[in-house]
Design a protein around this motif. Structure first.
Motif, PDB file in Angstrom:
ATOM      1  N   ASP A  73     -21.422  -0.979 -33.901  1.00  0.00           N
ATOM      2  CA  ASP A  73     -20.085  -1.120 -33.329  1.00  0.00           C
ATOM      3  C   ASP A  73     -20.200  -1.888 -32.010  1.00  0.00           C
ATOM      4  O   ASP A  73     -20.477  -1.307 -30.962  1.00  0.00           O
ATOM      5  CB  ASP A  73     -19.502   0.281 -33.091  1.00  0.00           C
ATOM      6  N   ASP A  89     -16.075  -6.225 -37.508  1.00  0.00           N
ATOM      7  CA  ASP A  89     -15.816  -4.831 -37.171  1.00  0.00           C
ATOM      8  C   ASP A  89     -16.361  -3.922 -38.270  1.00  0.00           C
ATOM      9  O   ASP A  89     -16.144  -4.176 -39.465  1.00  0.00           O
ATOM     10  CB  ASP A  89     -14.307  -4.600 -37.031  1.00  0.00           C
ATOM     11  N   ILE A  91     -15.590  -0.935 -39.429  1.00  0.00           N
ATOM     12  CA  ILE A  91     -14.644  -0.252 -40.311  1.00  0.00           C
ATOM     13  C   ILE A  91     -14.103  -1.224 -41.357  1.00  0.00           C
ATOM     14  O   ILE A  91     -14.105  -0.947 -42.572  1.00  0.00           O
ATOM     15  CB  ILE A  91     -13.502   0.370 -39.502  1.00  0.00           C
ATOM     16  N   THR A 108     -22.167   3.847 -40.411  1.00  0.00           N
ATOM     17  CA  THR A 108     -22.018   3.250 -39.092  1.00  0.00           C
ATOM     18  C   THR A 108     -23.103   3.796 -38.178  1.00  0.00           C
ATOM     19  O   THR A 108     -23.432   4.979 -38.224  1.00  0.00           O
ATOM     20  CB  THR A 108     -20.640   3.555 -38.490  1.00  0.00           C
ATOM     21  N   ILE A 111     -20.331   4.236 -34.521  1.00  0.00           N
ATOM     22  CA  ILE A 111     -19.032   4.037 -33.905  1.00  0.00           C
ATOM     23  C   ILE A 111     -19.049   4.632 -32.496  1.00  0.00           C
ATOM     24  O   ILE A 111     -19.472   5.778 -32.298  1.00  0.00           O
ATOM     25  CB  ILE A 111     -17.935   4.711 -34.752  1.00  0.00           C
ATOM     26  N   LEU A 113     -17.511   6.507 -30.245  1.00  0.00           N
ATOM     27  CA  LEU A 113     -16.391   7.429 -30.413  1.00  0.00           C
ATOM     28  C   LEU A 113     -15.489   7.546 -29.186  1.00  0.00           C
ATOM     29  O   LEU A 113     -14.265   7.643 -29.343  1.00  0.00           O
ATOM     30  CB  LEU A 113     -16.929   8.801 -30.831  1.00  0.00           C
ATOM     31  N   ARG A 116     -12.630   5.094 -29.404  1.00  0.00           N
ATOM     32  CA  ARG A 116     -11.817   5.061 -30.620  1.00  0.00           C
ATOM     33  C   ARG A 116     -10.751   6.162 -30.582  1.00  0.00           C
ATOM     34  O   ARG A 116     -10.999   7.265 -30.103  1.00  0.00           O
ATOM     35  CB  ARG A 116     -12.705   5.269 -31.859  1.00  0.00           C
ATOM     36  N   LEU A 121      -9.054   6.935 -36.510  1.00  0.00           N
ATOM     37  CA  LEU A 121     -10.396   6.888 -37.083  1.00  0.00           C
ATOM     38  C   LEU A 121     -10.507   7.841 -38.265  1.00  0.00           C
ATOM     39  O   LEU A 121     -11.124   7.507 -39.288  1.00  0.00           O
ATOM     40  CB  LEU A 121     -11.434   7.237 -36.020  1.00  0.00           C
ATOM     41  N   LEU A 138     -20.427   8.579 -41.543  1.00  0.00           N
ATOM     42  CA  LEU A 138     -19.991   8.185 -40.204  1.00  0.00           C
ATOM     43  C   LEU A 138     -21.052   8.540 -39.179  1.00  0.00           C
ATOM     44  O   LEU A 138     -21.285   9.704 -38.873  1.00  0.00           O
ATOM     45  CB  LEU A 138     -18.678   8.891 -39.859  1.00  0.00           C
ATOM     46  N   ILE A 140     -21.923   8.283 -35.234  1.00  0.00           N
ATOM     47  CA  ILE A 140     -21.118   8.165 -34.021  1.00  0.00           C
ATOM     48  C   ILE A 140     -22.015   8.251 -32.794  1.00  0.00           C
ATOM     49  O   ILE A 140     -23.023   8.954 -32.786  1.00  0.00           O
ATOM     50  CB  ILE A 140     -20.014   9.235 -33.956  1.00  0.00           C
TER      51      ILE A 140
END
Length: 333
Positions: A73, A89, A91, A108, A111, A113, A116, A121, A138, A140
């Motif tokens: 990210d 990106d 996502i 990911t 991400i 977090l 976001r 999300l 996911l 993070i």
């Protein structure tokens, strides 16, 4: 509308992550799998890949049997860091890759977090979980680039608190029906609204990428695993034991929560080239890499995410050599 998209009852509190295809493909006790960090292109010395043939390379990684594709990210190019990851990106790109690939886990790593909005999300991740047939994992993080935070009007020093708060909102809205929750930073849920769809199984698998300004105990309590930057090989048993001890303290000795590591890889032409540290990873021949992976597995680490972008060989050569000689020793579940 199917019951998976609009459930008729609150999810079972006993989570069934071992029934989630993406999570199950990656993680099992006493086993090690191999994933790839995007982009699937070597570009040493350049901040950005060309992304040429990116779809065909993702399909190739899937067919060769790699366990996962991991997307970072990085919203803006910062010349100080000189890196824009896979450009797209994560996502949006996972949505595209879900239609290109069939089996490989899409994750990911991770991400950021605190930057976001967790309600949006949650909608995005639950949607991707369904669109990929349960292959979305996911990862993070709290982010490691102080310069990014002012761009979003967020205080860098608040990132640990924001991470916990955003994660609580994410978990609440994805796992409870018509939830009630009041968040100082991320809005209020008053019990009159429902998130649709819900995750494929009881929850979206969430993995901490780095410690995200949290204690190991907090991560062991709240997330489904941890991926760390690969340390010096001599330190591998220590990080594995630290994670195992944290999980045992929080969850009990019989509970499994996986540990992974990620690293840059410069795979040498010479299969007998020795293992050498480089910033963020390793330069190695095939045999010394296998030795490292065997050591990783022996201490209880369950996944190794490789990023060969710094390799001086064409990526397709690196991928094919890994698939032919390394993956059979550490097969995807």
């Amino acid at each position: 509308m199917s019951s998976a998209l609009l459930p008729d009852k609150i999810h079972n509190p006993i989570y069934r992550l071992n029934q989630h295809p993406g999570y199950r493909r990656l993680f099992a006790p006493q086993e090690l799998t191999i994933g790839l960090i995007m982009p699937l292109e070597t570009h040493p010395g350049r901040p950005a890949p060309t992304m040429a043939d990116h779809a065909s390379m993702a399909l190739r990684a899937d067919k060769l049997g790699f366990a996962a594709l991991w997307l970072r990210d990085v919203p803006f190019y910062d010349p100080t860091y000189g890196d824009v990851a896979q450009i797209f990106d994560p996502i949006a790109y996972i949505g595209y890759l879900a239609g290109v690939t069939q089996n490989i886990t899409l994750g990911t790593a991770g991400i950021v977090l605190p930057l976001r909005e967790p309600l949006l999300l949650a909608k995005q991740i639950a949607s991707l979980d369904h669109l990929s047939a349960g292959r979305m994992v996911l990862g993070i993080s709290s982010g490691d680039r102080p310069a990014d935070y002012p761009l979003f009007g967020v205080d860098f020093d608040s990132r640990g608190d924001r991470f916990r708060e955003a994660y609580t909102v994410f978990r609440t809205v994805t796992e409870e029906r018509f939830p009630v929750h009041d968040s100082p930073r991320f809005g209020r849920l008053n019990g009159q609204f429902e998130l649709i769809p819900k995750p494929v199984v009881d929850r979206s698998p969430t993995i901490a990428v780095g410690q995200a300004q949290q204690s190991l105990e907090w991560i062991a309590q709240n997330l489904d695993g941890l991926i760390r930057a690969a340390p010096d090989p001599d330190y591998l048993p220590i990080i594995a034991e630290q994670w195992k001890a944290a999980v045992e303290r929080i969850q009990g000795s019989s509970h499994f929560k996986p540990l992974g590591v990620g690293a840059f890889l410069d795979l040498a032409d010479n299969a007998d080239a020795p293992l050498r540290r480089m910033p963020g990873g390793f330069r190695a021949g095939r045999r010394s890499l296998i030795g490292l992976l065997e050591a990783v597995k022996s201490v209880g680490i369950n996944h190794f995410a490789l990023n060969p972008k710094a390799s001086r060989r064409p990526y397709i050569e690196v991928m094919d050599e890994l698939a032919a000689d390394v993956l059979p020793l550490f097969p995807t579940h």
